[in-house]
Write a protein that holds these residues in place. Structure first.
Motif: not given
Length: 432
Positions: A277, A280-284, A353
């Motif tokens: 996260k 930026g690879e799994k923002p959700n 986060f």
């Protein structure tokens, strides 16, 4: 239903989230000068290798072979698909849990206890002192000290000492000396003990007693089971294994849930995923910390500098806190009765986060009994906080039709907590 790795798949390195933080951690402060503490000052209570890990900026830190050898007694731990719970709830969500209850002490705590005992042994330390709430940490350190020939003294929060005699017996079986806290053995504990010999105690008081014993005794160091960076580092073996296991079934969590007292089991599972996260690879990716309403550090605490113990013997650290003199009600989730949280967890919470929820005791035990009746494992009261949230998320998915993948940490079993279950089943458990 059950995803198992071989012993060859035990991770060989721990993951350090510090390089991925959105901003640097605020440094610990010396309470006398209010200036940042030089790491060398920590050598009074910790051995040098632990201090190095506490301040490390390296992403990966090697796990010593001697530690891996002990880990292999129970690691890797299984990942379970909670199919029966899913079917009972009628939810389209998929529920997975990492089962840390299979360790000899019955929780995730030996992941750091073994590492800390090893580093103290090679540093010439003869005895470790510590505190424990529910007894999971104390029993884990007693277990670990046996492997490396160290003496172990545990200050156990009195309310848990009385509620959970079998945890005390377990510690003593592994050779530890267990003292109910507050006690008359230390200056930190004596003032509370003299005011009330049956004072319920708190983790903050027990920490003060353990640190006082460490700094006043030769060849003795202090060992902590949560909160600090090096502890959370050692626990990331949980999430690293879980990542491999999720890959094996071709899945990735939409939501990760963990109970939070100091933050170690939550961080251990979530940090390797949070790396995705933060990068930026799994923002959700949604990551949720769950705590008791009786000790709501994240949901109601202030984000500020505070002591880690009641007597003010530790440096001040930036965290969400209810105040170092806060004494929580005697709930049965003794491992979650801490006035603050890990600085790493608090920073990530403050920056948005991760999120947090809090539950009352009876709601938690209701979820625990449902889990036991569907999945067969009686969970620790601490772990049941995560289960309560997972059930609520799964029921929301039932309402909306969303097919979320949920992963949580079953951080320990509850077989030493049956007196609490007995009270719940008889309708006598306070809804604190």
């Amino acid at each position: 239903m059950r995803v198992v790795l071989s012993t060859q798949d035990i991770p060989k390195k721990w993951f350090n989230i510090v390089p991925y933080l959105p901003k640097p951690l605020e440094p610990p402060l010396d309470p006398r000068t209010m200036e940042p503490v030089d790491p060398s000052a920590l050598l009074a209570i910790f051995p040098e290798p632990i201090v190095e890990q506490e301040v490390s900026q390296q992403e990966w830190i090697d796990i010593p072979q001697e530690v891996l050898d002990v880990y292999s007694l129970w690691r890797p731990t299984p990942l379970h698909r909670a199919k029966r719970l899913e079917e009972y709830l009628g939810t389209p969500a998929k529920i997975y849990y990492k089962n840390e209850s299979v360790s000899p002490p019955g929780s995730h705590k030996p992941n750091t206890a073994v590492a800390q005992a090893y580093y103290n042994k090679i540093s010439g330390v003869k005895r470790l002192t510590t505190e424990t709430g529910a007894g999971q940490w104390g029993s884990s350190l007693a277990f670990a000290c046996q492997f490396f020939g160290l003496e172990c003294e545990v200050f156990m929060v009195r309310v848990s000492y009385n509620q959970k005699p079998f945890r005390r017996i377990l510690m003593e079986t592994w050779g530890a000396k267990v003292v109910p806290s507050p006690s008359n053995l230390t200056q930190s504990g004596r003032k509370f003990y003299e005011e009330d010999p049956e004072h319920p105690g708190s983790l903050g008081i027990a920490i003060s007693e353990a640190i006082e014993r460490a700094v006043s005794s030769p060849d003795t160091k202090y060992s902590l089971g949560s909160v600090l960076n090096h502890v959370l580092l050692h626990q990331t073996i949980i999430g690293l294994e879980a990542k491999k296991q999720m890959e094996m079934v071709g899945d990735y969590p939409d939501v990760i849930v963990g109970a939070v007292g100091g933050g170690s089991n939550f961080a251990g599972l979530s940090f390797p995923f949070l790396r995705d996260k933060l990068a930026g690879e799994k923002p959700n990716l949604e990551v949720i910390a769950v705590e008791p309403s009786a000790c709501p550090t994240l949901t109601k605490g202030e984000y500020r500098y505070d002591y880690g113990d009641t007597a003010g013997l530790t440096p001040l650290i930036k965290m969400h806190t209810l105040g170092h003199d806060f004494v929580p009600p005697p709930i049965h989730a003794g491992g979650l009765r801490y006035h603050g949280d890990a600085p790493l967890v608090c920073l990530l919470y403050n920056e948005g986060f991760i999120s947090a929820s809090a539950y009352k005791q009876r709601d938690v035990f209701e979820a625990a009994v449902l889990f036991a009746r569907t999945e067969g494992i009686v969970p620790a009261p601490e772990s049941a906080h995560a289960i309560r949230k997972v059930i609520d998320i799964a029921l929301e998915c039932k309402r909306t039709g969303e097919k979320k993948t949920i992963l949580f940490n079953l951080s320990g079993h509850g077989y030493f907590d049956l007196s609490a279950y007995n009270k719940f089943l008889k309708g006598e458990l306070p809804d604190t």
